[in-house]
Design a protein around this motif. Structure first.
Motif, short mmCIF file in Angstrom:
data_model
loop_
_atom_site.label_atom_id
_atom_site.label_comp_id
_atom_site.label_asym_id
_atom_site.label_seq_id
_atom_site.Cartn_x
_atom_site.Cartn_y
_atom_site.Cartn_z
N GLU A 1 -3.38 0.89 -6.35
CA GLU A 1 -2.41 0.13 -6.43
C GLU A 1 -2.04 0.02 -8.00
OE1 GLU A 1 0.26 -1.63 -5.79
OE2 GLU A 1 -0.55 -2.29 -3.97
N CYS B 1 0.77 -1.03 -0.31
CA CYS B 1 -0.13 0.05 -0.06
C CYS B 1 0.77 1.34 0.01
CB CYS B 1 -0.78 0.00 1.17
SG CYS B 1 -2.07 1.51 1.20
N ARG C 1 -0.12 4.28 -1.73
CA ARG C 1 -1.13 5.59 -1.76
C ARG C 1 -2.38 5.26 -1.12
NH1 ARG C 1 1.11 9.38 -5.57
NH2 ARG C 1 3.37 9.45 -5.21
N PHE C 2 -2.97 6.01 -0.48
CA PHE C 2 -4.58 5.53 -0.04
C PHE C 2 -5.18 7.06 0.18
CE2 PHE C 2 -2.39 6.15 4.14
CZ PHE C 2 -3.33 6.90 4.96
N ALA D 1 -9.26 4.51 6.03
CA ALA D 1 -9.20 4.82 4.78
C ALA D 1 -10.41 4.70 3.91
CB ALA D 1 -8.09 3.99 3.99
N PHE E 1 -7.59 2.52 -1.39
CA PHE E 1 -6.14 2.52 -1.48
C PHE E 1 -5.81 2.62 -3.14
CE2 PHE E 1 -6.62 -1.90 -1.16
CZ PHE E 1 -5.60 -2.60 -1.64
#
Length: 249
Positions: free
Chosen positions: A111, A2, A4-5, A106, A109
């Motif tokens: 990917e 992970c 970026r979220f 969150a 995310f």
């Protein structure tokens, strides 16, 4: 993995989801990147008598774990993720796994799928039913030689489930609301008691939406990052990646 979220829910929604109180107002964040501050929920002091809220508090930490014994974080690898399978045995994460387990709220995310082309196709991965999700996190406080302290954190990852394995072999560990209290209780529950929580979330929980490579740059912060694009059209676009990062150091 992970890397970026996003957290776009309003503070009131995050409070209700995590069982917190008194969160300061914050704007929606569509592109949270390493070294930036992230919100975590941790086990806290007991609530006042008569409160129906669990014993939790919020913390804002640097996304990039630094163990307490590190001499200089600038000389230490940027650890944004920790492997759930080995975190309890690794010297870097052992103490946090035992004493400072957290929840990372969150909305989803990002990917990237690499399929041999020079560029990678990003996907926005979100709960299929909408709403928030809580990733398993770890927190550590690093003290600089001058005495100043900074809270740092990482997100635990596990093997990707069948829905996401074609995009990337790893995914964040998802902690379900019914297990929040056990995960955060570092007094009564040891790491060995957490093994059943560290498995991939069941297939069908997430959906993956192809999005533009605008998410590659931390300068792009708007909701358009999560808009669906045609993958074939994306293959013809040139990458516009940026390595710029915000930092708490």
């Amino acid at each position: 993995m992970c890397g970026r979220f996003a957290l776009t829910e309003k503070p009131q929604g995050v409070e209700t989801f995590l069982g917190l109180a008194g969160l300061d107002d914050f704007p929606p964040r569509f592109n949270i990147a390493p070294t930036q501050p992230i919100l975590m929920a941790i086990g806290g002091a007991p609530r006042a008598q008569g409160s129906n809220l669990p014993d939790r508090r919020a913390a804002l930490v640097r996304w990039g774990f630094v163990p307490g014994w590190a001499k200089d974080p600038k000389d230490f690898p940027l650890l944004i993720n920790a492997r759930a399978e080995s975190a309890a045995e690794k010297a870097t994460f052992r103490a946090a796994m035992r004493h400072r387990r957290t929840l990372v709220p969150a909305s989803g995310f990002y990917e990237w799928r690499r399929d041999g082309r020079k560029r990678a196709q990003p996907f926005w991965v979100r709960p299929r039913k909408g709403g928030l999700v809580a990733f398993a996190g770890l927190m550590e406080t690093w003290t600089e030689p001058g005495g100043s302290e900074i809270d740092t954190g990482a997100i635990l990852t596990t093997e990707a489930n069948s829905d996401l394995s074609s995009i990337h072999p790893r995914m964040p560990v998802v902690i379900r609301p019914e297990h929040f209290s056990r995960w955060l209780d570092c007094v009564r529950y040891e790491p060995r008691d957490m093994a059943d929580l560290l498995s991939p979330v069941e297939p069908g929980f997430f959906e993956a939406i192809p999005v533009s490579d605008k998410v590659n740059s931390v300068a792009n912060l708007g909701p358009d990052l999560q808009e669906r694009v045609e993958v074939d059209a994306m293959a013809e676009e040139a990458p516009k990646a940026s390595t710029a990062q915000l930092s708490l150091f």
